[in-house]
Enzyme design. Structure first.
Site, PDB file in Angstrom:
ATOM      1  N   ARG A 183      27.708   1.299  45.309  1.00 16.37           N
ATOM      2  CA  ARG A 183      26.521   0.527  44.936  1.00 16.37           C
ATOM      3  C   ARG A 183      26.778  -0.976  45.040  1.00 16.37           C
ATOM      4  O   ARG A 183      25.852  -1.754  45.255  1.00 16.37           O
ATOM      5  CB  ARG A 183      26.068   0.940  43.519  1.00 16.37           C
ATOM      6  CG  ARG A 183      27.091   0.694  42.455  1.00 16.37           C
ATOM      7  CD  ARG A 183      26.840   1.500  41.184  1.00 16.37           C
ATOM      8  NE  ARG A 183      27.254   2.888  41.298  1.00 16.37           N
ATOM      9  CZ  ARG A 183      27.125   3.797  40.336  1.00 16.37           C
ATOM     10  NH1 ARG A 183      26.578   3.455  39.171  1.00 16.37           N
ATOM     11  NH2 ARG A 183      27.541   5.021  40.523  1.00 16.37           N
ATOM     12  N   LYS A 217      41.295   7.305  41.451  1.00 19.61           N
ATOM     13  CA  LYS A 217      40.903   8.707  41.434  1.00 19.61           C
ATOM     14  C   LYS A 217      42.140   9.592  41.284  1.00 19.61           C
ATOM     15  O   LYS A 217      43.232   9.186  41.657  1.00 19.61           O
ATOM     16  CB  LYS A 217      40.221   9.073  42.765  1.00 19.61           C
ATOM     17  CG  LYS A 217      38.835   8.511  42.965  1.00 19.61           C
ATOM     18  CD  LYS A 217      38.257   8.944  44.297  1.00 19.61           C
ATOM     19  CE  LYS A 217      36.876   8.351  44.524  1.00 19.61           C
ATOM     20  NZ  LYS A 217      35.843   8.882  43.619  1.00 19.61           N
TER      21      LYS A 217
HETATM   22  N1  BES Z   1      32.517   8.066  46.916  1.00 17.80           N
HETATM   23  C1  BES Z   1      32.349   8.406  45.565  1.00 17.80           C
HETATM   24  C2  BES Z   1      31.325   9.517  45.359  1.00 17.80           C
HETATM   25  C3  BES Z   1      31.752  10.909  45.739  1.00 17.80           C
HETATM   26  C4  BES Z   1      32.478  11.689  44.881  1.00 17.80           C
HETATM   27  C5  BES Z   1      31.350  11.447  46.935  1.00 17.80           C
HETATM   28  C6  BES Z   1      32.827  12.971  45.218  1.00 17.80           C
HETATM   29  C7  BES Z   1      31.686  12.741  47.269  1.00 17.80           C
HETATM   30  C8  BES Z   1      32.432  13.507  46.407  1.00 17.80           C
HETATM   31  C9  BES Z   1      31.865   7.205  44.777  1.00 17.80           C
HETATM   32  O1  BES Z   1      32.328   5.990  45.196  1.00 17.80           O
HETATM   33  C10 BES Z   1      32.370   7.387  43.377  1.00 17.80           C
HETATM   34  O2  BES Z   1      33.541   7.383  43.189  1.00 17.80           O
HETATM   35  N2  BES Z   1      31.439   7.555  42.440  1.00 17.80           N
HETATM   36  C11 BES Z   1      31.790   7.765  41.090  1.00 17.80           C
HETATM   37  C12 BES Z   1      30.839   6.965  40.253  1.00 17.80           C
HETATM   38  C13 BES Z   1      31.220   6.905  38.798  1.00 17.80           C
HETATM   39  C14 BES Z   1      32.473   6.079  38.626  1.00 17.80           C
HETATM   40  C15 BES Z   1      30.090   6.309  38.022  1.00 17.80           C
HETATM   41  C16 BES Z   1      31.685   9.251  40.781  1.00 17.80           C
HETATM   42  O3  BES Z   1      30.765   9.896  41.292  1.00 17.80           O
HETATM   43  O4  BES Z   1      32.538   9.747  40.074  1.00 17.80           O
HETATM   44 MN    MN Z   2      34.196   5.477  44.341  1.00 20.32          MN
END
Ligand code: BES
Ligand code: MN
Ligand code: ZN
Length: 488
Positions: free
Chosen positions: A341, A267
């Site tokens: 997931r 990230k």
């Molecule tokens: N924990 C994150 C989701 C999240 C993002 C929660 C921002 C709260 C605020 C999750 O693990 C994630 O990174 N999801 C990705 C999925 C994507 C790679 C398909 C996302 O939402 O960007």
């Molecule tokens: Mn994630």
């Protein structure tokens, strides 16, 4: 914070020994002109003069003649809805935050018929307004409010509502506390210790599985996420038994990523600290168990918490790697940041052994859900209409809202993979729904729902911190199932 309810009329409320008296005044307040007690006299004049109204919301008085409590705060609560009550409590708490105000008398009796229903919103708002995080900040002022006496027109009639509200508050506070703790203080092992301690204190059983046991179960998807971290994974299994063993349990599954860097699909740095909240689902499951320990409904509940870190490392899972989930379905990990997931799918497969009444997973799963619903409502996905209805109703009644999203099979198209049974991402469009479609593939033959709490589990910005959601919703749902009100 200790709470008690008491039946007190106006004259009696004036004699309550407390550091402050907070009087909630709704729009429709008809004080009999015969009432000559000191609170009525003041209030009647204030209302007549327009010094307390929908636009002049608070009125603070000091040493009112005939009133024992030195500080009296009248707060206008409009129609008395949950949002107005929350607002009222927040401003009152701000007006009363001096360290010598330890005991509040909170007068709800003007709300009349609505006083019992107001207890939960009032108590949760009060908890929120006075919460102080001190675990890793010893210099922070701890909560000074230690005792709250709720003055009602009919306390016995509000007994059940009060007990439920108090149990919910305890659960919310536990969830907040754990979700707020930083990643190095809320590791999977520490979370597991908390789960065990909760079981010991409340008298329900909890098991904690480590890497060996999880490997034996074949949870290849969960293990893939954990393999990049030096912190060993934990899989927690909690049992609350309030009904005969023969009764099918409700299973709650909470995402317990104690820190989400994104892994190799790392990230960006900005606000990455907030990914310590990525165990908000796990914290809410712990919170619900804490609430159950207080409310003790006649129902069986199993809590499942897969917990690990998502880290980049020489041993970390890589984009394109294919892993085998406990269900036997193979998964191409196209993006290591879609890790929630991966840990949840194995927990859902594990849930099948309980032949559950219903399974609800709770997860800070997608940024897309934040875009879709913001911080107001959690995303609700369900394969079963009756379950969706019951959860939606529980959300309305506990003022912990959610909104149902679609699950058309066409949304699963993007999860197809050339190299595995499915990929773990489905493209940018409808990201919250494709994530839910992924989970649904592991929840076949179960009455299943998924709550995406990415937008609701914590607040960003100046008031950064966990909210304890969706503990109120889930606790309400369980009470509804126990009392036969859920319609399931
Ligand atoms: N924990 C994150 C989701 C999240 C993002 C929660 C921002 C709260 C605020 C999750 O693990 C994630 O990174 N999801 C990705 C999925 C994507 C790679 C398909 C996302 O939402 O960007
Ligand atoms: Mn994630
Ligand atoms: Zn995550």
């Amino acid at each position: 914070m200790n709470f008690q309810i008491k039946t007190l009329d106006w004259a009696q409320a004036a004699t309550l020994v407390a550091d402050a008296l907070l009087v909630l005044v709704p729009e429709q307040t008809a004080l009999p002109s015969s009432a000559k007690d000191p609170l009525s006299l003041t209030l009647r004049q204030a209302l007549a003069a327009g010094d307390l109204s929908a636009s002049a919301k608070t009125l603070v008085a000091y040493r009112l003649l005939g009133v024992k409590a030195p500080r009296v705060v009248f707060v206008h609560v409009g129609e008395g809805g949950a949002a107005a009550l929350r607002q009222a409590l927040a401003s009152a708490a701000a007006a009363l935050k001096q360290p010598n105000v330890k005991h509040w008398g909170l007068v709800l009796s003007l709300l009349g018929q609505d006083e019992a229903a107001a207890l939960q919103p009032v108590m949760l708002a009060l908890g929120d307004a006075t919460y102080s995080y001190t675990h890793t900040k010893p210099s922070a002022k701890a909560r000074t409010l230690s005792k709250v006496t709720l003055a009602l027109a009919d306390a016995p009639a509000a007994k059940v509502a009060f007990a439920q509200a108090l149990a919910t508050l305890r659960g919310v506070e536990l969830a907040k506390e754990w979700a707020n703790r930083p990643g190095n203080h809320a590791t999977p092992s520490r979370l597991a210790d908390a789960a065990k301690a909760l079981g010991r204190v409340a008298g329900f059983s909890s098991e904690v599985l480590g890497p060996k046991e999880v490997a034996k179960l074949g949870m290849g998807a969960f293990m893939a996420v954990a393999q990049g971290s030096a912190e060993p994974l934990r899989f927690m299994v909690l049992h609350y038994n309030g009904a005969p063993k023969s009764q099918a349990p409700v299973v709650l599954v909470g995402k317990g990523i104690t820190f989400d860097t994104g892994g190799i699909s790392i990230k960006p740095a900005a606000e990455m600290d907030e990914m310590k909240f990525d165990m908000g689902g796990a914290a809410s499951v712990l919170g619900v168990f804490e609430a159950l320990a207080h409310s003790r409904p006649k129902i069986n509940v199993v809590g499942l918490i897969p917990s690990c870190e998502n880290m980049p490392d020489g041993l970390a899972v890589k984009p394109g790697d294919v892993v085998t989930s406990m269900s036997g379905q193979t998964i191409e990990v196209l993006n290591t940041d879609a890790e929630g997931r991966l840990i949840l799918c194995d927990a859902l497969t594990y849930a099948k052994r309980f032949k559950p009444h219903s399974v609800i997973d709770v997860a800070t799963l997608t940024g897309a859900c934040v875009v879709a619903l913001g911080a107001v409502r959690s995303g609700l996905f369900a394969s079963d209409d009756a379950l969706a209805q019951a959860l939606g109703d529980a959300g309305e009644r506990s003022h912990d809202l959610c909104w149902r999203m679609p699950l058309d099979d066409a949304y699963a198209e993007g999860l197809k993979s050339h190299f595995a049974d499915l990929g773990n991402v489905g493209g940018r469009a409808a990201g919250a729904i494709t994530a839910a479609k992924f989970l649904q593939k592991f929840a076949a033959d179960m009455r299943w729902a998924h709550l995406d709490i990415a937008g609701t589990a914590w607040r960003s910005g100046a008031a950064k911190g966990a909210t304890g959601r969706p503990v109120p919703l889930l606790h309400q749902y369980l009470l509804d199932v126990a009392s036969g009100q859920a319609g399931l």
